[in-house]
Write an enzyme that holds these catalytic residues in place. Structure first.
Site, PDB file in Angstrom:
ATOM      1  N   HIS A 165       0.828  -1.207   0.000  1.00 35.22           N
ATOM      2  CA  HIS A 165       0.000   0.000   0.000  1.00 35.22           C
ATOM      3  C   HIS A 165       0.866   1.262   0.000  1.00 35.22           C
ATOM      4  O   HIS A 165       2.045   1.231   0.350  1.00 35.22           O
ATOM      5  CB  HIS A 165      -0.956   0.001   1.187  1.00 35.22           C
ATOM      6  CG  HIS A 165      -0.270   0.064   2.526  1.00 35.22           C
ATOM      7  ND1 HIS A 165       0.294   1.209   3.022  1.00 35.22           N
ATOM      8  CD2 HIS A 165      -0.066  -0.891   3.448  1.00 35.22           C
ATOM      9  CE1 HIS A 165       0.818   0.967   4.209  1.00 35.22           C
ATOM     10  NE2 HIS A 165       0.617  -0.307   4.490  1.00 35.22           N
ATOM     11  N   GLU A 183      -1.961  -7.092   8.197  1.00 30.18           N
ATOM     12  CA  GLU A 183      -0.572  -6.928   8.634  1.00 30.18           C
ATOM     13  C   GLU A 183      -0.317  -7.701   9.924  1.00 30.18           C
ATOM     14  O   GLU A 183      -1.238  -8.037  10.667  1.00 30.18           O
ATOM     15  CB  GLU A 183      -0.253  -5.434   8.818  1.00 30.18           C
ATOM     16  CG  GLU A 183       1.172  -5.118   9.247  1.00 30.18           C
ATOM     17  CD  GLU A 183       2.259  -5.608   8.300  1.00 30.18           C
ATOM     18  OE1 GLU A 183       2.362  -6.826   8.065  1.00 30.18           O
ATOM     19  OE2 GLU A 183       3.051  -4.767   7.809  1.00 30.18           O
TER      20      GLU A 183
END
Length: 195
Positions: free
Chosen positions: A9, A79
């Site tokens: 990202h 994550e």
């Protein structure tokens, strides 16, 4: 056999300052949005059989700005759960715990619901993702939009390495990396590509 494209990202305030960011769902910075938009030429000209993303907003937004459609959120691409180290930099951790290494030591538990993860636990998540996407690779490329540490562990597992060997693969924000095959074996074909 298709390639596996890994998209980290775009930049957030915490990725810029080096703070461990797992469950805290920060938006992309203006620069992060520009990074995500700039990835479109690297992704939209490819035919892909499957696109998965972390369910966190920064990954979903990156996929949108990069022009990806039909992206399916996958909780296993979340994550690393940094537990008690959420929002803290490695430098700050080293002041209290010299020699600490995420890749070998893991993290202490955080508040309720944030127990933290060991390298083996995040490795198990990466293995589940790889098992789910294997059939799609037979039909073409697969794109994963997620976060640095989970993608680094996934790379290690794809290459047949232990999860902790993800430490070998530094991954910048707003980049595309490509895992391919050579003579039937997984290889890194491109890493940290930016337009």
């Amino acid at each position: 056999m298709g390639d596996l494209l890994l998209v980290r990202h775009g930049e957030t305030e915490w990725s810029r300052s080096g703070r461990h960011t797992s469950w805290t769902d920060l938006p992309l910075t203006g620069h992060g949005e520009e990074q995500a938009k700039s990835l479109a030429p690297l992704l939209t000209d490819r035919t892909y059989a499957l696109a998965l993303a972390s369910p966190l907003g920064r990954a979903i937004r990156t996929a949108e700005l990069a022009g990806l459609t039909g992206v399916v959120p996958d909780p296993d691409l979340h994550e690393w759960d940094y537990g008690g180290y959420e929002g803290i930099t490695t430098a700050d951790i080293h002041r209290a715990r010299p020699g600490w290494d995420l890749w070998t030591d893991g993290v202490p538990p955080g508040p309720e619901g944030r127990p933290g993860e060991s390298p083996e636990q995040i490795g198990a998540r990466a293995d589940r993702v790889l098992a789910r996407l294997a059939p799609a690779l037979a039909d073409g490329d697969v794109i994963l939009v997620a976060h640095a540490h989970v993608l680094r562990v996934l790379t290690a597992r794809r290459l047949g390495l232990p999860p902790a060997e993800g430490r070998l693969f530094q991954l910048a924000t707003g980049t595309v990396s490509r895992l391919s095959t050579e003579h039937g074996r997984p290889v890194i074909a491109e890493w940290n590509r930016q337009p």
